[in-house]
Enzyme design. Structure first.
Site, PDB file in Angstrom:
ATOM      1  N   GLU A 186     -48.187 -24.308  26.632  1.00  0.00           N
ATOM      2  CA  GLU A 186     -48.132 -23.029  27.359  1.00  0.00           C
ATOM      3  C   GLU A 186     -47.269 -23.186  28.614  1.00  0.00           C
ATOM      4  O   GLU A 186     -46.443 -22.336  28.938  1.00  0.00           O
ATOM      5  CB  GLU A 186     -49.555 -22.592  27.736  1.00  0.00           C
ATOM      6  CG  GLU A 186     -49.570 -21.331  28.575  1.00  0.00           C
ATOM      7  CD  GLU A 186     -50.981 -20.859  28.947  1.00  0.00           C
ATOM      8  OE1 GLU A 186     -51.957 -21.354  28.364  1.00  0.00           O
ATOM      9  OE2 GLU A 186     -51.084 -19.992  29.832  1.00  0.00           O
ATOM     10  N   GLN A 199     -17.520 -14.786  51.368  1.00  0.00           N
ATOM     11  CA  GLN A 199     -17.805 -16.200  51.116  1.00  0.00           C
ATOM     12  C   GLN A 199     -19.306 -16.412  50.899  1.00  0.00           C
ATOM     13  O   GLN A 199     -19.716 -17.226  50.074  1.00  0.00           O
ATOM     14  CB  GLN A 199     -17.321 -17.059  52.288  1.00  0.00           C
ATOM     15  CG  GLN A 199     -17.415 -18.537  51.966  1.00  0.00           C
ATOM     16  CD  GLN A 199     -17.076 -19.412  53.149  1.00  0.00           C
ATOM     17  OE1 GLN A 199     -17.590 -19.214  54.255  1.00  0.00           O
ATOM     18  NE2 GLN A 199     -16.192 -20.368  52.926  1.00  0.00           N
TER      19      GLN A 199
END
Ligand code: FAD
Length: 384
Positions: free
Chosen positions: A247, A284
């Site tokens: 799981e 940037q």
């Protein structure tokens, strides 16, 4: 880096699945999102595609493939499309390992053909209102009668698939905990949800995973036939501990896939959104943010893939699964948040897939064991 986990069969499956998602899921997903549940017919269609039988042996109607790779591709493709398959993940990821590991031949014949065909959808009920992380504290009881049946009483909560389920694997106490061992006396039952005394409470209103039916369940004197006991009486805690590793891999892989999808959504968005006369991608900061996210996703992919190989080799340890879950879900949390930020206000709108990813991903650090519990498991394995 070239990925090595998948072969040609997997990539063919990916194409088929992608087409299925585009035609059978994407056009209806907003409607299901608003309704807070997927229609049962989706599961029938998924069964027709063979999605529930991949790991089921051929004699019970499955494909008999002992691998989780096709499930991994399902996580990747649903994340890529910004959709989910409702609560059906628990049917295969959570419930199936218990049937394969614990069911007798008679039980397999009775359960598995219906499982594969989605005639019976399955869920797993461990958590109770009073206890989640501390599973040994569960209070639901299943008392054995003189006739050999069991009488189930108690309540469970947060059960994914709880509305649609026809069978729920319920963990309950068949005998009290002992002073030496709090984990003693828990057993697992494949409870028929149409039994008298079994009721579905509220379908819970969640922050994310809106299409999955997560429910409260209550049991008042539900009679369980002895033939629906899974495995040995009293060994339930051990079985839960064993299966939680798969799981946790599933949650880790799903989280990595969501993080990767988030980077792709943000990448596409920042190229087309104009701010101050230029695309957001021109800043940037945007480039640095997406580059940093990409590096984190690459690392999460490597961890998830390695855990997948170990799981397929049947040697993924509980501590390794905990480590993969902790790492991938924490990466996804950071990455999705940063990718949402790059969308500005649109990232907060549900019509943008990044918003749904943000909400859906949040629970990855909670369910299947919280990040804190993952750290506890890893630390114990380190001898701490
Ligand atoms: C959407 C959703 C779907 C779910 N689906 C299922 C399902 O299908 N079946 C099922 O059985 N359960 C399911 N769960 C339950 C889930 O596994 C539990 O919510 C989870 O294990 C945490 O338990 P809890 O909610 O009781 O939190 P608690 O145990 O009350 O934890 C509260 C806080 O305490 C911290 N904490 C607890 N113990 C420790 C410790 N030892 N050290 C440090 N910190 C600790 C936790 O990390 C957390 O931050 C689901 C939950 C959600 C939200």
């Amino acid at each position: 880096m070239r990925r090595t986990v998948y072969g040609e069969d997997h990539e063919d499956f990916r194409k088929t699945l992608r087409a299925f998602i585009e035609t059978e899921v994407v056009p209806f997903h907003d409607e299901w999102f608003a309704a807070g549940i997927v229609p049962r017919e989706l599961y029938t269609k998924m069964a027709e595609l063979g999605l529930f039988g991949i790991r089921v042996p051929e004699e019970y109607g499955g494909a008999g493939i002992d691998s989780h790779k096709f499930e991994a591709i399902q996580y990747e493709e649903t994340a890529r499309a910004g959709v989910t398959f409702g609560g059906s993940g628990v049917h295969v990821l959570l419930a199936l390992p218990y049937i394969l590991m614990l069911a007798t031949e008679e039980q397999k014949q009775r359960y598995l053909p219906n499982f594969v065909a989605a005639e019976e959808m399955w869920a797993l009920a461990m958590t109770e209102p009073g206890t989640g992380s501390d599973l040994a504290g569960m209070r639901s009881t299943a008392k054995r009668t003189a006739e050999g049946t069991y009488i189930l009483n108690g309540a469970k909560t947060f059960i994914t698939g709880g509305v649609h389920a026809d069978r729920v694997i319920v963990a309950a106490r068949t005998s009290p905990a002992t002073a030496e061992d709090r984990r003693h006396g828990i057993s697992l039952f494949a409870v028929n949800t149409h039994s008298e005394g079994y009721s579905i409470g509220r379908k819970l209103d969640k922050l994310g995973l809106r299409t999955s039916d997560t429910a409260e369940l209550s049991f008042v004197d539900v009679e369980i036939p002895a033939e629906d006991l899974l495995g040995e009486e009293g060994r339930g805690f051990y079985y839960l501990g064993t299966n939680l590793a798969s799981e946790r891999w599933g949650i880790a892989h799903g989280a990595y896939a969501q993080a990767e999808a988030a980077v792709r959504f943000a990448h596409d968005y920042v190229l087309q959104r104009q701010v101050f006369g230029q695309p957001v991608a021109a800043f940037q900061n945007t480039k640095f943010e997406l580059a940093a996210c990409k590096a984190e996703v690459d690392a999460a992919q490597a961890v998830a893939d390695r855990a997948l190989e170990a799981l397929d080799n049947h040697d993924l340890t509980p501590a390794e699964a905990a480590s993969a879950k902790l790492f991938c879900t924490e990466v996804a949390h950071r990455v999705i948040d940063r990718c949402l930020q790059l969308h500005g206000g649109y990232g907060f709108m549900n019509e943008y897939p990044i918003a749904k990813l943000y909400a859906d991903n949040r629970v990855n650090r909670i369910y299947g064991g919280t990040s804190e519990i993952m750290k506890t498991i890893i630390a114990k394995d380190m001898g701490l």
